[in-house]
Design a protein around this motif. Structure first.
Motif, mmCIF file in Angstrom:
data_model
loop_
_atom_site.group_PDB
_atom_site.id
_atom_site.type_symbol
_atom_site.label_atom_id
_atom_site.label_comp_id
_atom_site.label_asym_id
_atom_site.label_seq_id
_atom_site.Cartn_x
_atom_site.Cartn_y
_atom_site.Cartn_z
ATOM 1 N N THR A 82 0.833 -1.205 0.000
ATOM 2 C CA THR A 82 0.000 0.000 0.000
ATOM 3 C C THR A 82 0.867 1.255 0.000
ATOM 4 O O THR A 82 0.604 2.210 -0.748
ATOM 5 C CB THR A 82 -0.943 -0.006 1.212
ATOM 6 O OG1 THR A 82 -1.815 -1.138 1.125
ATOM 7 C CG2 THR A 82 -1.763 1.269 1.275
ATOM 8 N N VAL A 83 1.917 1.262 0.802
ATOM 9 C CA VAL A 83 2.834 2.404 0.816
ATOM 10 C C VAL A 83 3.494 2.565 -0.554
ATOM 11 O O VAL A 83 3.608 3.689 -1.084
ATOM 12 C CB VAL A 83 3.891 2.236 1.918
ATOM 13 C CG1 VAL A 83 4.982 3.308 1.797
ATOM 14 C CG2 VAL A 83 3.251 2.306 3.299
ATOM 15 N N VAL A 84 3.939 1.472 -1.149
ATOM 16 C CA VAL A 84 4.576 1.531 -2.471
ATOM 17 C C VAL A 84 3.610 2.105 -3.502
ATOM 18 O O VAL A 84 3.977 2.991 -4.298
ATOM 19 C CB VAL A 84 5.062 0.130 -2.893
ATOM 20 C CG1 VAL A 84 5.533 0.132 -4.354
ATOM 21 C CG2 VAL A 84 6.185 -0.356 -1.975
ATOM 22 N N LEU A 85 2.366 1.634 -3.490
ATOM 23 C CA LEU A 85 1.393 2.121 -4.472
ATOM 24 C C LEU A 85 0.986 3.564 -4.207
ATOM 25 O O LEU A 85 0.646 4.299 -5.144
ATOM 26 C CB LEU A 85 0.168 1.201 -4.477
ATOM 27 C CG LEU A 85 0.443 -0.212 -5.028
ATOM 28 C CD1 LEU A 85 -0.788 -1.088 -4.888
ATOM 29 C CD2 LEU A 85 0.887 -0.154 -6.493
ATOM 30 N N GLN A 86 1.045 4.001 -2.978
ATOM 31 C CA GLN A 86 0.822 5.424 -2.704
ATOM 32 C C GLN A 86 1.913 6.277 -3.349
ATOM 33 O O GLN A 86 1.642 7.362 -3.876
ATOM 34 C CB GLN A 86 0.764 5.674 -1.191
ATOM 35 C CG GLN A 86 -0.517 5.176 -0.540
ATOM 36 C CD GLN A 86 -0.511 5.360 0.966
ATOM 37 O OE1 GLN A 86 0.536 5.555 1.587
ATOM 38 N NE2 GLN A 86 -1.681 5.300 1.579
ATOM 39 N N LEU A 87 3.139 5.782 -3.334
ATOM 40 C CA LEU A 87 4.233 6.506 -4.001
ATOM 41 C C LEU A 87 4.034 6.519 -5.514
ATOM 42 O O LEU A 87 4.388 7.486 -6.192
ATOM 43 C CB LEU A 87 5.568 5.884 -3.636
ATOM 44 C CG LEU A 87 5.989 6.026 -2.167
ATOM 45 C CD1 LEU A 87 7.292 5.274 -1.903
ATOM 46 C CD2 LEU A 87 6.150 7.496 -1.786
ATOM 47 N N VAL A 88 3.462 5.447 -6.052
ATOM 48 C CA VAL A 88 3.114 5.436 -7.475
ATOM 49 C C VAL A 88 2.049 6.492 -7.750
ATOM 50 O O VAL A 88 2.137 7.250 -8.731
ATOM 51 C CB VAL A 88 2.622 4.037 -7.905
ATOM 52 C CG1 VAL A 88 2.101 4.059 -9.344
ATOM 53 C CG2 VAL A 88 3.743 3.003 -7.770
ATOM 54 N N ALA A 89 1.061 6.568 -6.875
ATOM 55 C CA ALA A 89 -0.004 7.564 -7.045
ATOM 56 C C ALA A 89 0.541 8.988 -6.985
ATOM 57 O O ALA A 89 0.007 9.892 -7.637
ATOM 58 C CB ALA A 89 -1.075 7.368 -5.971
ATOM 59 N N GLU A 90 1.616 9.172 -6.232
ATOM 60 C CA GLU A 90 2.237 10.502 -6.093
ATOM 61 C C GLU A 90 3.251 10.785 -7.198
ATOM 62 O O GLU A 90 3.944 11.800 -7.158
ATOM 63 C CB GLU A 90 2.922 10.591 -4.726
ATOM 64 C CG GLU A 90 1.943 10.528 -3.555
ATOM 65 C CD GLU A 90 2.631 10.219 -2.230
ATOM 66 O OE1 GLU A 90 3.885 10.248 -2.184
ATOM 67 O OE2 GLU A 90 1.923 9.937 -1.246
ATOM 68 N N HIS A 91 3.360 9.867 -8.167
ATOM 69 C CA HIS A 91 4.273 9.993 -9.309
ATOM 70 C C HIS A 91 5.736 10.040 -8.878
ATOM 71 O O HIS A 91 6.582 10.641 -9.559
ATOM 72 C CB HIS A 91 3.928 11.229 -10.152
ATOM 73 C CG HIS A 91 2.498 11.266 -10.608
ATOM 74 N ND1 HIS A 91 2.000 10.386 -11.552
ATOM 75 C CD2 HIS A 91 1.454 12.038 -10.210
ATOM 76 C CE1 HIS A 91 0.705 10.633 -11.741
ATOM 77 N NE2 HIS A 91 0.351 11.625 -10.943
ATOM 78 N N ARG A 92 6.021 9.414 -7.762
ATOM 79 C CA ARG A 92 7.409 9.323 -7.300
ATOM 80 C C ARG A 92 8.024 7.979 -7.685
ATOM 81 O O ARG A 92 9.219 7.755 -7.471
ATOM 82 C CB ARG A 92 7.454 9.507 -5.782
ATOM 83 C CG ARG A 92 6.859 10.832 -5.349
ATOM 84 C CD ARG A 92 6.652 10.938 -3.855
ATOM 85 N NE ARG A 92 7.887 11.136 -3.135
ATOM 86 C CZ ARG A 92 7.951 11.308 -1.820
ATOM 87 N NH1 ARG A 92 6.851 11.297 -1.093
ATOM 88 N NH2 ARG A 92 9.114 11.478 -1.219
#
Length: 373
Positions: A82-92
């Motif tokens: 979930t943390v990893v995919l949040q970073l994907v959502a933030e375009h990081r």
């Protein structure tokens, strides 16, 4: 004395003991099974029911209840993902970014990263082919509470050849994947995984009984004690088939399995995740549908997404994860909308990997699909 959040008869406040669930857990702890205790917590919307049997602490005789803290093992992986995919959502971060480009210092001509590029997606869904460092720990074992540095565990995983040379071609579960994700998250955010989990997941959802300890071997507050067959590790120990391993260091698992939590917090997390409170719709859809067949896995698992299992149960597809920490075994199953949930736990497992006893296996599947009594 009842603990916080617990009614005087040992049940969780606001939850009812269910005769169907109770009969299932009674079988789990009945002889000749070695399980000291077990519970099932089922949620259907706002209706909470449970069954609990046996003990959480053998010498003290403390009854097993669903509100006690315990080590979750690989249920942690859905939190990490979930943390990893949040970073994907933030375009990081992108799912197609490669480990080699993100962690160039980890690539050496004599380790497993020197082969074909491995993507974030392939780490998340266990198609990287990387060796599971867990399988190489025994020669390095000294004592139960020893601290395992992440770099050492990653090195063990990368020192061995890949299970298969071409990433993305098939499923092979490996905890090494999630330690690499841990390192990537730390590099991108300049914060360790614990801080990311606390800020991104625990605090927003009010998971007050959930923590990510690494150096701490004791579990704070009322908790379940874990027992395991340690005949191979400690052959001279008293009662080695049900040895107290509560103090086993969670650093051995890290981002692949170090969480300490409760059944209620696990259910709250999965419901929030599946109802879209942690990820945007497109990434939640990818998490659940960007799957690979879990060839070789025991049923009801049929596929693995981005940090989450897909289970084919007798009442339809369910989503969640299992977790095996030394002395603890947990399963979490959830309907797609998070309305129907089950958390199953027992405080025994075998270091010898002799498999899950049939009664516990049956309990969590029947508990999820069964109608309340």
């Amino acid at each position: 004395m009842a603990t916080a959040g617990q009614a005087g008869d040992g049940q969780m406040a606001g939850s009812r003991r269910d005769p169907v669930l109770q009969s299932l857990v009674d079988k789990v702890v009945a002889g000749p099974n070695p399980n000291p205790g077990a519970f099932l917590l089922a949620r259907r919307g706002s209706d909470d029911r449970f069954g609990a049997a046996g003990v959480a602490d053998r010498p003290a005789g403390t009854p097993m209840t669903p509100d006690l803290k315990f080590r979750t093992g690989s249920v942690t992986k859905t939190f990490t993902a979930t943390v990893v995919l949040q970073l994907v959502a933030e375009h990081r971060l992108r799912l197609d970014d490669t480990v080699q480009s993100l962690l160039p210092d980890q690539v050496r001509t004599d380790n497993a990263l020197s082969g074909a590029p491995i993507t974030i997606r392939q780490l998340l869904n266990h198609t990287s082919g990387l060796y599971d460092y867990i399988d190489g720990l025994l020669p390095h074992f000294r004592r139960l509470d020893q601290f395992w540095p992440r770099d050492q565990l990653i090195s063990i995983g990368l020192a061995q050849p890949r299970y298969f040379p071409a990433p993305g071609t098939r499923f092979r579960y490996s905890n090494t994947n999630y330690l690499l994700l841990d390192l990537i998250v730390e590099r991108l955010t300049d914060r360790d995984m614990r801080t990311n989990l606390e800020r991104r997941v625990f605090a927003p959802l009010g998971l007050h009984d959930t923590s990510y300890p690494l150096a701490q071997t004791a579990i704070d507050g009322p908790h379940v004690r874990g027992y395991a067959d340690v005949s191979l590790l400690l052959p001279d120990a008293a009662d080695p088939t049900r040895f107290d391993v509560t103090a086993f260091s969670p650093s051995e698992a890290g981002a692949s399995g170090a969480l300490v939590t409760t059944a209620a917090d696990i259910a709250r997390f999965y419901r929030a995740l599946l109802q879209g409170r942690l990820l945007p719709p497109d990434l939640l859809r990818r998490m659940l549908t960007d799957t690979v067949p879990t060839t070789g896995s025991a049923p009801p698992a049929v596929a693995y997404g981005l940090g989450i299992y897909v289970y084919a149960t007798g009442c339809g597809r369910a989503y969640g994860h299992g977790g095996s920490a030394l002395g603890y075994l947990t399963f979490a199953l959830n309907s797609r909308d998070g309305h129907d949930q089950l958390v199953a736990h027992t405080n025994w497992n075998s270091f010898m990997d002799t498999g899950i006893d049939e009664d516990f296996w049956a309990a969590f599947q029947r508990g999820y699909c069964g109608r309340p009594g």
